[in-house]
Motif scaffolding. Structure first.
Motif, short mmCIF file in Angstrom:
data_model
loop_
_atom_site.label_atom_id
_atom_site.label_comp_id
_atom_site.label_asym_id
_atom_site.label_seq_id
_atom_site.Cartn_x
_atom_site.Cartn_y
_atom_site.Cartn_z
N ALA A 1 55.09 80.79 44.35
CA ALA A 1 53.73 81.27 44.06
C ALA A 1 53.13 81.66 45.47
CB ALA A 1 52.96 80.12 43.36
N THR A 2 53.32 81.05 46.45
CA THR A 2 52.93 81.32 47.68
C THR A 2 53.46 82.63 48.19
OG1 THR A 2 52.56 78.99 48.51
CG2 THR A 2 52.78 80.86 50.28
N TYR A 3 54.70 82.99 47.92
CA TYR A 3 55.27 84.12 48.59
C TYR A 3 54.97 85.25 47.65
CZ TYR A 3 58.52 88.04 49.12
OH TYR A 3 59.15 89.20 49.33
N ASP A 4 54.65 85.10 46.18
CA ASP A 4 53.82 85.92 45.54
C ASP A 4 52.59 86.56 46.00
OD1 ASP A 4 56.09 86.48 43.90
OD2 ASP A 4 55.63 85.16 42.42
N LYS A 5 51.94 85.59 46.55
CA LYS A 5 50.62 85.81 46.97
C LYS A 5 50.42 86.54 48.53
CE LYS A 5 46.13 83.52 47.90
NZ LYS A 5 45.94 84.05 49.26
N ASP A 6 51.27 85.91 49.17
CA ASP A 6 50.93 86.57 50.47
C ASP A 6 52.20 87.06 51.36
OD1 ASP A 6 52.36 84.26 51.41
OD2 ASP A 6 50.52 83.20 51.98
N GLY A 7 53.39 87.08 50.60
CA GLY A 7 54.74 87.66 51.14
C GLY A 7 55.47 86.66 52.22
N ASP A 8 54.85 85.56 52.53
CA ASP A 8 55.50 84.72 53.48
C ASP A 8 56.69 84.12 53.14
OD1 ASP A 8 56.01 83.14 55.76
OD2 ASP A 8 54.31 82.05 55.74
N TYR A 9 57.82 84.41 53.19
CA TYR A 9 58.98 83.73 52.70
C TYR A 9 59.55 82.70 53.66
CZ TYR A 9 60.83 87.55 55.50
OH TYR A 9 61.16 88.51 56.54
N GLY A 10 58.58 82.45 54.97
CA GLY A 10 58.92 81.45 55.69
C GLY A 10 58.89 80.17 55.01
N VAL A 11 57.75 80.17 54.00
CA VAL A 11 57.78 78.78 53.32
C VAL A 11 58.95 78.14 52.74
CG1 VAL A 11 55.20 79.38 52.87
CG2 VAL A 11 57.18 79.96 51.08
N PHE A 12 59.76 79.14 52.46
CA PHE A 12 61.17 78.47 52.04
C PHE A 12 62.38 77.81 53.02
CE2 PHE A 12 60.17 82.01 49.25
CZ PHE A 12 60.32 81.47 47.96
N ALA A 13 61.83 78.06 54.26
CA ALA A 13 62.84 77.57 55.29
C ALA A 13 62.95 76.17 55.33
CB ALA A 13 62.32 78.08 56.66
N PRO A 14 61.71 75.26 55.22
CA PRO A 14 61.78 73.93 55.24
C PRO A 14 62.50 73.34 54.03
CG PRO A 14 59.51 74.47 54.90
CD PRO A 14 60.52 75.81 55.54
N LEU A 15 62.43 74.17 52.79
CA LEU A 15 62.81 73.67 51.54
C LEU A 15 64.23 74.03 51.45
CD1 LEU A 15 60.19 75.32 49.15
CD2 LEU A 15 60.29 72.70 49.92
N LEU A 16 64.68 74.96 52.14
CA LEU A 16 66.33 75.16 52.18
C LEU A 16 66.86 74.36 53.18
CD1 LEU A 16 65.98 79.12 52.20
CD2 LEU A 16 67.34 77.97 50.60
N ALA A 17 66.29 73.90 54.18
CA ALA A 17 66.82 73.01 55.28
C ALA A 17 67.09 71.51 54.64
CB ALA A 17 65.87 72.82 56.51
N ALA A 18 66.02 71.14 53.76
CA ALA A 18 66.08 69.75 53.08
C ALA A 18 66.92 69.90 51.80
CB ALA A 18 64.56 69.72 52.73
N ASP A 19 67.33 71.07 51.52
CA ASP A 19 68.32 71.27 50.54
C ASP A 19 69.86 71.34 51.00
OD1 ASP A 19 68.67 71.47 47.50
OD2 ASP A 19 69.08 73.19 47.94
N GLY A 20 69.90 71.48 52.21
CA GLY A 20 71.06 71.28 52.87
C GLY A 20 71.71 72.40 53.41
N MET A 21 70.84 73.56 53.70
CA MET A 21 71.24 74.65 54.59
C MET A 21 71.25 74.28 56.03
SD MET A 21 69.29 78.27 54.94
CE MET A 21 70.02 79.11 53.39
N ASP A 22 71.99 74.91 56.82
CA ASP A 22 71.92 74.57 58.12
C ASP A 22 70.66 74.88 58.76
OD1 ASP A 22 72.20 75.65 61.10
OD2 ASP A 22 74.04 74.80 60.83
N ARG A 23 69.92 74.22 59.40
CA ARG A 23 68.61 74.17 60.09
C ARG A 23 68.28 75.31 60.94
NH1 ARG A 23 65.39 70.09 58.63
NH2 ARG A 23 66.00 68.29 57.60
N ARG A 24 69.28 75.66 61.69
CA ARG A 24 69.17 76.69 62.50
C ARG A 24 69.32 78.09 61.75
NH1 ARG A 24 74.38 75.36 65.78
NH2 ARG A 24 75.21 74.96 63.75
N GLN A 25 69.97 78.16 60.61
CA GLN A 25 70.06 79.23 59.73
C GLN A 25 68.34 79.20 58.89
OE1 GLN A 25 72.24 81.55 60.80
NE2 GLN A 25 72.64 82.00 58.81
N ALA A 26 67.98 78.10 58.74
CA ALA A 26 66.68 78.15 57.90
C ALA A 26 65.72 78.60 59.00
CB ALA A 26 66.27 76.63 57.47
#
Length: 386
Positions: free
Chosen positions: A202-227
């Motif tokens: 919803a945040t992304y749809d509103k303002d286009g900031d896909y950076g909000v996914f970075a901490p979620l992806l890291a918490a879900d197992g993605m390499d933190r450097r890639q996030a």
């Protein structure tokens, strides 16, 4: 230590045997037998305090049966339970008894039945008043009416936003799943994480900031450097640097598409699709795609900026003035190829940036209403790419 908030429902009370008990089985194998799961959970996690929320007909007496015989106030409460006439005054009078009995501060909160919007809002407000800003909370949604767990999830989000409460976990004693080994205790905290992802979309749809996914992806197992690379790409995009944003997205897109985390799998395809602008042919096309995307969101300043820069890039490419990333080359190319449409894009961009309405053109007229501005930017987006 967290605060445990436990919903108290209506139990099945037998005159001879009392309330029905269950042997709750926790993840570590511990078994705790009780008619009210909140008591077993309190023993298991040792909260700093316990908030019990129930209605006028909830089984409040199940909390008091151990030492009730000599306390007139407790006896009054037990009689009120039978009549479904429990009051907050009675509950408050029993809190010290319960605190002593359970070995930790206990707050009893009388809530309505959540039959309509007003009652549902009242429950959220009542819970908020019992919690401090930043407090850590564990929710128990085992008992109560069947619609209350849904409200509890809403409460978790509401408290997190209004009181900055940290909901650490949500527990449910699954009586309907009872087997020979006992009644399993389910941890439902991942549902809150799912809501975090939905909120991020919803945040992304509103303002286009896909950076909000970075901490979620890291918490879900993605390499933190890639996030972190994804977050950097979002920063560059939102600060008008599509070249570096494109480079960062190019280096992280495969990590996004191949992410196998339990929650990320639900959202990775949607995320990959929404950042696909970087695959378009050249910088002018990147900028136009970004301008149109921000226009759809109603972010008119970024929309005008990217559409204007797209026309400048296109002019530089067509004029062959050299490096499309060179400021001087871009300025000269745009000056030589500027037309009515690209000039108005420039005026609109400047007006939105500086809050100054130019004289001598019709730019000001398009800034009199959102509908007119949106329509004009759409027209200019098409006209400047021909």
């Amino acid at each position: 230590m967290p605060t445990l908030i436990s919903l108290l429902g209506k139990g099945r009370n037998d005159s001879e045997t009392g309330y029905r008990k269950a042997s709750y089985r926790f993840a570590d194998g511990t078994l705790r037998e009780t008619p009210f799961f909140g008591l077993a959970l309190a023993e298991q996690i040792q909260p700093g305090r316990l908030v019990v929320a129930g209605t006028a007909g909830s089984m409040w007496d199940v909390l008091l049966q151990q030492h009730a015989a000599e306390d007139d106030t407790v006896l009054q409460l037990m009689e009120a339970v039978e009549k479904e006439a429990v009051t907050q005054q009675l509950l408050t009078a029993c809190e010290s008894h319960l605190s002593q009995q359970l070995g930790r501060p206990v707050t009893c909160l009388l809530i309505p039945y959540a039959r309509n919007e007003d009652e549902q809002v009242a429950i959220l407000q009542a819970l908020a008043l019992k919690l401090s800003k930043g407090e850590k909370v564990v929710l128990d949604v085992t008992h109560g009416f069947r619609h209350l767990p849904m409200l509890a999830l809403v409460a978790a989000r509401y408290l997190a936003r209004v009181q900055q409460v940290q909901v650490e976990e949500v527990y449910y004693g699954a009586l309907e799943m009872t087997d020979q080994q006992g009644t399993p205790v389910l941890a439902l905290g991942s549902m809150l994480q799912m809501l975090d992802w939905v909120e991020a979309l919803a945040t992304y749809d509103k303002d286009g900031d896909y950076g909000v996914f970075a901490p979620l992806l890291a918490a879900d197992g993605m390499d933190r450097r890639q996030a972190a690379v994804l977050q950097q790409a979002a920063f560059y995009e939102r600060t008008g640097n599509p070249v570096q944003a494109q480079q960062k997205l190019g280096s992280v897109i495969e990590s996004v598409k191949s992410h196998s985390g339990a929650l990320g799998r639900l959202f990775r395809d949607t995320l990959a699709r929404r950042i696909s602008w970087f695959r378009k042919g050249n910088r002018s096309e990147w900028e136009r795609a970004l301008g149109n995307a921000y226009l759809e969101r109603g972010d008119y300043l970024r929309a005008a900026t990217y559409l204007y820069e797209s026309s400048v890039t296109l002019a530089t490419l067509q004029q062959g003035w050299g490096d499309i990333n060179d400021f001087a080359a871009r300025k000269d190319a745009f000056k030589d190829s500027r037309n009515e449409h690209s000039q108005q894009l420039e005026y609109l961009r400047n007006s939105l940036c500086h809050g100054v309405r130019p004289l001598g053109d019709n730019t000001a007229a398009h800034l009199q209403s959102e509908e007119r501005l949106r329509k004009r930017l759409q027209e200019l987006s098409e006209a400047t790419q021909l």
